[in-house]
Design a protein around this motif. Structure first.
Motif, PDB file in Angstrom:
ATOM      1  N   HIS A 130     -23.111 -44.209 -64.579  1.00  0.00           N
ATOM      2  CA  HIS A 130     -23.092 -43.691 -63.220  1.00  0.00           C
ATOM      3  C   HIS A 130     -24.529 -43.579 -62.751  1.00  0.00           C
ATOM      4  CE1 HIS A 130     -21.963 -41.340 -59.734  1.00  0.00           C
ATOM      5  NE2 HIS A 130     -23.012 -40.595 -60.004  1.00  0.00           N
ATOM      6  N   ASP A 147     -20.638 -38.638 -73.806  1.00  0.00           N
ATOM      7  CA  ASP A 147     -19.718 -39.056 -72.753  1.00  0.00           C
ATOM      8  C   ASP A 147     -20.002 -38.332 -71.436  1.00  0.00           C
ATOM      9  OD1 ASP A 147     -17.682 -40.353 -71.449  1.00  0.00           O
ATOM     10  OD2 ASP A 147     -16.073 -39.194 -72.363  1.00  0.00           O
ATOM     11  N   ARG A 203     -13.065 -31.721 -69.409  1.00  0.00           N
ATOM     12  CA  ARG A 203     -14.047 -32.737 -69.005  1.00  0.00           C
ATOM     13  C   ARG A 203     -14.372 -32.609 -67.519  1.00  0.00           C
ATOM     14  NH1 ARG A 203     -12.488 -38.496 -70.885  1.00  0.00           N
ATOM     15  NH2 ARG A 203     -13.163 -37.489 -72.789  1.00  0.00           N
ATOM     16  N   GLY A 232     -20.181 -33.636 -68.466  1.00  0.00           N
ATOM     17  CA  GLY A 232     -19.271 -34.609 -69.050  1.00  0.00           C
ATOM     18  C   GLY A 232     -18.139 -33.998 -69.827  1.00  0.00           C
ATOM     19  N   ARG A 233     -17.894 -34.601 -70.988  1.00  0.00           N
ATOM     20  CA  ARG A 233     -16.698 -34.354 -71.794  1.00  0.00           C
ATOM     21  C   ARG A 233     -16.436 -32.892 -72.149  1.00  0.00           C
ATOM     22  NH1 ARG A 233     -16.060 -37.723 -77.142  1.00  0.00           N
ATOM     23  NH2 ARG A 233     -15.355 -39.237 -75.628  1.00  0.00           N
ATOM     24  N   ARG A 247     -15.763 -34.525 -64.451  1.00  0.00           N
ATOM     25  CA  ARG A 247     -15.885 -35.927 -64.059  1.00  0.00           C
ATOM     26  C   ARG A 247     -16.828 -36.145 -62.885  1.00  0.00           C
ATOM     27  NH1 ARG A 247     -12.550 -39.650 -66.169  1.00  0.00           N
ATOM     28  NH2 ARG A 247     -10.949 -38.916 -67.575  1.00  0.00           N
ATOM     29  N   ARG A 276     -20.334 -37.918 -67.631  1.00  0.00           N
ATOM     30  CA  ARG A 276     -19.556 -38.527 -66.554  1.00  0.00           C
ATOM     31  C   ARG A 276     -20.217 -38.452 -65.193  1.00  0.00           C
ATOM     32  NH1 ARG A 276     -14.739 -41.161 -67.787  1.00  0.00           N
ATOM     33  NH2 ARG A 276     -14.598 -40.989 -70.037  1.00  0.00           N
ATOM     34  N   SER A 277     -21.154 -37.529 -65.028  1.00  0.00           N
ATOM     35  CA  SER A 277     -21.759 -37.388 -63.708  1.00  0.00           C
ATOM     36  C   SER A 277     -23.200 -36.919 -63.847  1.00  0.00           C
ATOM     37  CB  SER A 277     -20.961 -36.379 -62.877  1.00  0.00           C
ATOM     38  OG  SER A 277     -21.441 -36.335 -61.550  1.00  0.00           O
TER      39      SER A 277
END
Length: 176
Positions: A24, A68, A110, A85-86, A112, A70-71
């Protein structure tokens, strides 16, 4: 680094030998002219990488709150960088020094997506908990929550001064 239009995803070839890494990339700070020299990228590791926008070269790496991620998002004025994240944890760095300013316990689910409200005083998180949480960006204290969604929150955007739009696994877009 090959950023998507207006932010989004990028594929970095050769970031890990023999693998393609999808990450990302935050472009919101460009729209507000907050940080013009670096782009932040995060992926399936616990590392936030900062790239020089003119050369595409890796400038530095920051240890994220979990694997992991995610943002990753810059505050509107570029003085903070947040990643989640996770594990539901949010890490906020003071920029450009990259000193950890906050570790926010966002729960066990998580996360996201993250977004700063336009004034930069609030950080919003959402994800698999199906709840939108609004945090004080300076103290990390929870300011409020928006009612649970019928599906996981997969994406979020701040619209103007007073609205948050979310997209979820239930195929609905909601505006708050």
């Amino acid at each position: 680094v090959a950023p998507g239009e207006g932010g989004g995803f990028a594929v970095i070839e050769g970031a890990v030998p023999g693998e393609r890494v999808v990450v990302h990339v935050d472009d919101a700070h460009d729209q507000r002219a907050a940080r013009e020299t670096e782009k932040a990228a995060a992926g399936f590791e616990n590392v936030v990488r900062l790239y020089d926008t003119s050369s595409g070269q890796l400038v530095r790496q920051l240890e994220g709150p979990c694997v992991d991620l995610r943002s990753v998002v810059y505050s509107p004025n570029g003085t903070q960088l947040a990643a989640a994240g996770r594990n539901g944890q949010i890490r906020v760095w003071t920029m450009p020094s990259a000193i950890v300013a906050l570790n926010i316990n966002g729960g066990r689910s998580r996360i996201r997506t993250l977004a700063y409200l336009p004034q930069g005083e609030s950080l919003v998180s959402a994800g698999e908990s199906r709840t939108i949480s609004i945090w004080d960006a300076n103290s990390g204290e929870l300011r409020g929550e928006l009612k649970p969604q019928s599906g996981k929150v997969l994406s979020m955007a701040v619209c103007g001064e007073n609205f948050i739009a979310t997209g979820g696994s239930d195929n609905l877009v909601r505006v708050w």
